[in-house]
Design a protein around this motif. Structure first.
Motif, PDB file in Angstrom:
ATOM      1  N   PHE A   1       5.379  12.210  -9.633  1.00 36.79           N
ATOM      2  CA  PHE A   1       4.629  11.781  -8.458  1.00 36.79           C
ATOM      3  C   PHE A   1       5.568  11.150  -7.440  1.00 36.79           C
ATOM      4  N   ARG A   2       5.131  11.161  -6.192  1.00 32.45           N
ATOM      5  CA  ARG A   2       5.887  10.523  -5.112  1.00 32.45           C
ATOM      6  C   ARG A   2       5.018   9.448  -4.472  1.00 32.45           C
ATOM      7  N   PHE A   3       5.663   8.347  -4.106  1.00 28.71           N
ATOM      8  CA  PHE A   3       4.994   7.226  -3.455  1.00 28.71           C
ATOM      9  C   PHE A   3       5.477   7.161  -2.012  1.00 28.71           C
ATOM     10  N   GLU A   4       4.547   7.145  -1.078  1.00 27.97           N
ATOM     11  CA  GLU A   4       4.891   7.028   0.341  1.00 27.97           C
ATOM     12  C   GLU A   4       4.318   5.716   0.861  1.00 27.97           C
ATOM     13  N   PRO A   5       5.190   4.796   1.312  1.00 31.43           N
ATOM     14  CA  PRO A   5       4.672   3.521   1.826  1.00 31.43           C
ATOM     15  C   PRO A   5       3.780   3.747   3.045  1.00 31.43           C
ATOM     16  N   VAL A   6       2.731   2.960   3.151  1.00 27.56           N
ATOM     17  CA  VAL A   6       1.844   3.019   4.307  1.00 27.56           C
ATOM     18  C   VAL A   6       2.362   2.014   5.321  1.00 27.56           C
ATOM     19  N   ALA A   7       2.576   2.471   6.531  1.00 32.91           N
ATOM     20  CA  ALA A   7       3.131   1.595   7.579  1.00 32.91           C
ATOM     21  C   ALA A   7       2.108   0.598   8.067  1.00 32.91           C
TER      22      ALA A   7
ATOM     23  N   GLU B   1       0.838  -1.196   0.000  1.00 29.34           N
ATOM     24  CA  GLU B   1       0.000   0.000   0.000  1.00 29.34           C
ATOM     25  C   GLU B   1       0.873   1.247   0.000  1.00 29.34           C
ATOM     26  N   TYR B   2       0.476   2.220  -0.832  1.00 24.50           N
ATOM     27  CA  TYR B   2       1.184   3.491  -0.906  1.00 24.50           C
ATOM     28  C   TYR B   2       0.181   4.633  -0.937  1.00 24.50           C
ATOM     29  N   ILE B   3       0.621   5.774  -0.451  1.00 22.26           N
ATOM     30  CA  ILE B   3      -0.061   7.037  -0.686  1.00 22.26           C
ATOM     31  C   ILE B   3       0.697   7.676  -1.841  1.00 22.26           C
ATOM     32  N   ILE B   4      -0.026   8.183  -2.831  1.00 23.45           N
ATOM     33  CA  ILE B   4       0.609   8.804  -3.994  1.00 23.45           C
ATOM     34  C   ILE B   4       0.318  10.298  -3.935  1.00 23.45           C
ATOM     35  N   ARG B   5       1.373  11.093  -4.145  1.00 23.77           N
ATOM     36  CA  ARG B   5       1.238  12.553  -4.105  1.00 23.77           C
ATOM     37  C   ARG B   5       1.800  13.162  -5.383  1.00 23.77           C
ATOM     38  N   THR B   6       1.246  14.311  -5.747  1.00 26.25           N
ATOM     39  CA  THR B   6       1.828  15.090  -6.833  1.00 26.25           C
ATOM     40  C   THR B   6       3.127  15.702  -6.319  1.00 26.25           C
ATOM     41  N   LEU B   7       3.957  16.171  -7.217  1.00 28.17           N
ATOM     42  CA  LEU B   7       5.226  16.768  -6.805  1.00 28.17           C
ATOM     43  C   LEU B   7       4.997  18.006  -5.937  1.00 28.17           C
ATOM     44  N   ASP B   8       3.870  18.716  -6.152  1.00 29.39           N
ATOM     45  CA  ASP B   8       3.578  19.890  -5.325  1.00 29.39           C
ATOM     46  C   ASP B   8       2.893  19.522  -4.003  1.00 29.39           C
ATOM     47  N   GLY B   9       2.780  18.210  -3.701  1.00 27.01           N
ATOM     48  CA  GLY B   9       2.320  17.764  -2.388  1.00 27.01           C
ATOM     49  C   GLY B   9       0.854  17.414  -2.256  1.00 27.01           C
ATOM     50  N   ARG B  10       0.069  17.506  -3.332  1.00 24.50           N
ATOM     51  CA  ARG B  10      -1.346  17.147  -3.229  1.00 24.50           C
ATOM     52  C   ARG B  10      -1.494  15.629  -3.209  1.00 24.50           C
ATOM     53  N   ASN B  11      -2.321  15.126  -2.296  1.00 27.20           N
ATOM     54  CA  ASN B  11      -2.599  13.696  -2.213  1.00 27.20           C
ATOM     55  C   ASN B  11      -3.541  13.284  -3.335  1.00 27.20           C
ATOM     56  N   LEU B  12      -3.345  12.079  -3.866  1.00 31.40           N
ATOM     57  CA  LEU B  12      -4.312  11.539  -4.816  1.00 31.40           C
ATOM     58  C   LEU B  12      -5.388  10.808  -4.036  1.00 31.40           C
TER      59      LEU B  12
ATOM     60  N   ARG C   1      -5.384   5.247  -0.058  1.00 29.62           N
ATOM     61  CA  ARG C   1      -4.316   4.241  -0.052  1.00 29.62           C
ATOM     62  C   ARG C   1      -4.482   3.406  -1.310  1.00 29.62           C
ATOM     63  N   PHE C   2      -3.432   3.325  -2.103  1.00 28.29           N
ATOM     64  CA  PHE C   2      -3.468   2.570  -3.348  1.00 28.29           C
ATOM     65  C   PHE C   2      -2.652   1.292  -3.200  1.00 28.29           C
ATOM     66  N   GLN C   3      -3.244   0.157  -3.565  1.00 32.29           N
ATOM     67  CA  GLN C   3      -2.494  -1.099  -3.633  1.00 32.29           C
ATOM     68  C   GLN C   3      -1.618  -1.024  -4.873  1.00 32.29           C
ATOM     69  N   VAL C   4      -0.322  -1.173  -4.693  1.00 33.99           N
ATOM     70  CA  VAL C   4       0.620  -1.133  -5.808  1.00 33.99           C
ATOM     71  C   VAL C   4       1.252  -2.514  -5.906  1.00 33.99           C
ATOM     72  N   GLU C   5       0.995  -3.173  -7.018  1.00 28.53           N
ATOM     73  CA  GLU C   5       1.464  -4.546  -7.212  1.00 28.53           C
ATOM     74  C   GLU C   5       2.562  -4.573  -8.268  1.00 28.53           C
ATOM     75  N   HIS C   6       3.729  -5.051  -7.872  1.00 28.25           N
ATOM     76  CA  HIS C   6       4.863  -5.162  -8.785  1.00 28.25           C
ATOM     77  C   HIS C   6       4.665  -6.384  -9.675  1.00 28.25           C
ATOM     78  N   LEU C   7       4.693  -6.185 -10.999  1.00 25.73           N
ATOM     79  CA  LEU C   7       4.455  -7.281 -11.947  1.00 25.73           C
ATOM     80  C   LEU C   7       5.704  -7.682 -12.719  1.00 25.73           C
ATOM     81  N   GLY C   8       6.700  -6.835 -12.740  1.00 25.10           N
ATOM     82  CA  GLY C   8       7.921  -7.079 -13.501  1.00 25.10           C
ATOM     83  C   GLY C   8       8.750  -5.812 -13.490  1.00 25.10           C
ATOM     84  N   GLU C   9       9.820  -5.800 -14.273  1.00 22.43           N
ATOM     85  CA  GLU C   9      10.718  -4.652 -14.268  1.00 22.43           C
ATOM     86  C   GLU C   9       9.977  -3.363 -14.621  1.00 22.43           C
ATOM     87  N   ASN C  10       9.831  -2.486 -13.631  1.00 21.59           N
ATOM     88  CA  ASN C  10       9.150  -1.186 -13.755  1.00 21.59           C
ATOM     89  C   ASN C  10       7.670  -1.289 -14.122  1.00 21.59           C
TER      90      ASN C  10
END
Length: 147
Positions: free
Chosen positions: A141-147, A11-22, A52-61
């Motif tokens: 965008f920036r990704f912040e892991p959810v603890a 799970e991640y919180i995604i933000r714009t570069l100017d700090g707005r939460n998605l 909170r967005f579920q981010v699932e890694h599927l392969g390289e990038n």
């Protein structure tokens, strides 16, 4: 910021570069909270809690980000269809990520601050020809892991 997202499904919180939460907008009616279907993914106004967005890694990038899909060049969360796969690349010169369609034809782009329509767009992004390439801040965008 870490140049890689964690492997697996996190799970991640995604933000714009100017700090707005998605997040996902909702409509409040007396005693009822209604989410439109499909749900637009927007840059939330200041003070609203992030999605909170579920981010699932599927392969390289390659990742799935929640139920995010591109529909008519706009980003939606739509559970009734298969979520798209996205290329997520860390841009060290910006300390942020770009999020592109798997064919690299378009990327997530945040609208300007204060614009009434705050939905994230999916469109071509002009890339500066410097080395390393530069990207407009609204396509980072920036990704912040959810603890």
């Amino acid at each position: 910021m870490s140049p890689t997202l964690a492997p697996g499904n996190k799970e991640y919180i995604i933000r714009t570069l100017d700090g707005r939460n998605l997040g996902l907008p909702f409509i409040v009616q007396p005693g009822i909270v209604v989410f439109p279907i499909p749900i637009p993914i927007v840059a939330l106004p200041e003070g609203l809690l992030p999605q909170r967005f579920q981010v699932e890694h599927l392969g390289e990038n390659i990742y799935r980000i929640g139920d995010a899909v591109d529909f008519r060049s706009r980003l939606f969360s739509y559970r009734e269809v298969d979520p798209e796969r996205w290329i997520v690349i860390f841009r060290p010169n910006h300390d942020a990520y770009t999020i592109e369609k798997v064919d690299s034809s378009a990327a997530w782009v945040a609208p300007p601050v204060g614009q009434p329509d705050s939905q994230i767009l999916v469109q071509q992004v002009p890339v500066g020809e410097s080395n390393p390439p530069t990207y407009p801040s609204n396509a980072l965008f920036r990704f912040e892991p959810v603890a």
